[in-house]
Design a protein around this motif. Sequence first.
Motif, PDB file in Angstrom:
ATOM      1  N   SER A  17       0.830  -1.203   0.000  1.00 13.67           N
ATOM      2  CA  SER A  17       0.000   0.000   0.000  1.00 13.67           C
ATOM      3  C   SER A  17       0.860   1.248   0.000  1.00 13.67           C
ATOM      4  CB  SER A  17      -0.902   0.022   1.245  1.00 13.67           C
ATOM      5  OG  SER A  17      -1.786  -1.077   1.268  1.00 13.67           O
ATOM      6  N   LEU A  18       0.307   2.300  -0.561  1.00 16.60           N
ATOM      7  CA  LEU A  18       0.903   3.625  -0.501  1.00 16.60           C
ATOM      8  C   LEU A  18      -0.224   4.637  -0.370  1.00 16.60           C
ATOM      9  CD1 LEU A  18       3.646   3.673  -3.312  1.00 16.60           C
ATOM     10  CD2 LEU A  18       4.046   3.801  -0.849  1.00 16.60           C
ATOM     11  N   ARG A  19       0.103   5.776   0.222  1.00 11.69           N
ATOM     12  CA  ARG A  19      -0.867   6.871   0.313  1.00 11.69           C
ATOM     13  C   ARG A  19      -0.245   8.126  -0.285  1.00 11.69           C
ATOM     14  NH1 ARG A  19      -3.064  10.535   5.250  1.00 11.69           N
ATOM     15  NH2 ARG A  19      -5.275  10.684   4.643  1.00 11.69           N
ATOM     16  N   LYS A  64     -10.886   0.237  -9.084  1.00  7.37           N
ATOM     17  CA  LYS A  64     -12.059   0.133  -8.219  1.00  7.37           C
ATOM     18  C   LYS A  64     -11.884  -0.990  -7.209  1.00  7.37           C
ATOM     19  CE  LYS A  64     -15.617   2.036 -11.301  1.00  7.37           C
ATOM     20  NZ  LYS A  64     -16.797   1.732 -12.140  1.00  7.37           N
ATOM     21  N   GLY A  65     -12.203  -0.674  -5.956  1.00  6.29           N
ATOM     22  CA  GLY A  65     -12.071  -1.653  -4.892  1.00  6.29           C
ATOM     23  C   GLY A  65     -10.688  -1.709  -4.272  1.00  6.29           C
ATOM     24  N   ARG A  66      -9.705  -1.057  -4.899  1.00 11.32           N
ATOM     25  CA  ARG A  66      -8.339  -1.053  -4.367  1.00 11.32           C
ATOM     26  C   ARG A  66      -7.886   0.346  -3.937  1.00 11.32           C
ATOM     27  NH1 ARG A  66      -4.182  -2.274  -7.587  1.00 11.32           N
ATOM     28  NH2 ARG A  66      -5.185  -1.541  -9.511  1.00 11.32           N
ATOM     29  N   GLN A  81      -5.448   6.725  -1.349  1.00 11.60           N
ATOM     30  CA  GLN A  81      -5.014   5.522  -0.645  1.00 11.60           C
ATOM     31  C   GLN A  81      -5.011   4.384  -1.645  1.00 11.60           C
ATOM     32  OE1 GLN A  81      -3.970   5.043   2.628  1.00 11.60           O
ATOM     33  NE2 GLN A  81      -3.456   2.999   1.902  1.00 11.60           N
ATOM     34  N   MET A  82      -3.860   3.778  -1.834  1.00 13.69           N
ATOM     35  CA  MET A  82      -3.709   2.711  -2.823  1.00 13.69           C
ATOM     36  C   MET A  82      -3.349   1.414  -2.106  1.00 13.69           C
ATOM     37  SD  MET A  82      -1.632   4.779  -5.810  1.00 13.69           S
ATOM     38  CE  MET A  82      -0.165   4.973  -4.809  1.00 13.69           C
TER      39      MET A  82
END
Length: 116
Positions: A17-19, A64-66, A81-82
């Motif tokens: 994840s990354l933001r 979408k959804g991620r 937010q990824m």
Amino acid sequence: QVQLVESGGGLVQAGGSLRLSCAASGIIFSINAMGWYRQAPGKQRELVAAITSGGSTNYADSVKGRFTISRDNAKNTVYLQMNSLKPEDTAVYYCSANLPHWGDRWGQGTQVTVSS
């Protein structure tokens, strides 16, 4: 003069994840839509996600959804937010904002690299 400054890019393994954050500064009375675009090598820039001043959102089917886009109007900031990142998410990510009087403004871009 209005500037957009992105932060939060980097290198992450697949599934991670990354933001991303993007702060607008300058003479700002309000901001209409804000969004995130990306451009991979050899490809056209594409919309990833967008959010209106009222909070309505729109996403590319591929994220979408991620991914989740949000904004803090008091701080003139938009976030991305990824989660569950994939190698195909690798690209330079650009922040955009549409402002009354100023029109469309773009950030300088931040690199996101997802390793397999």
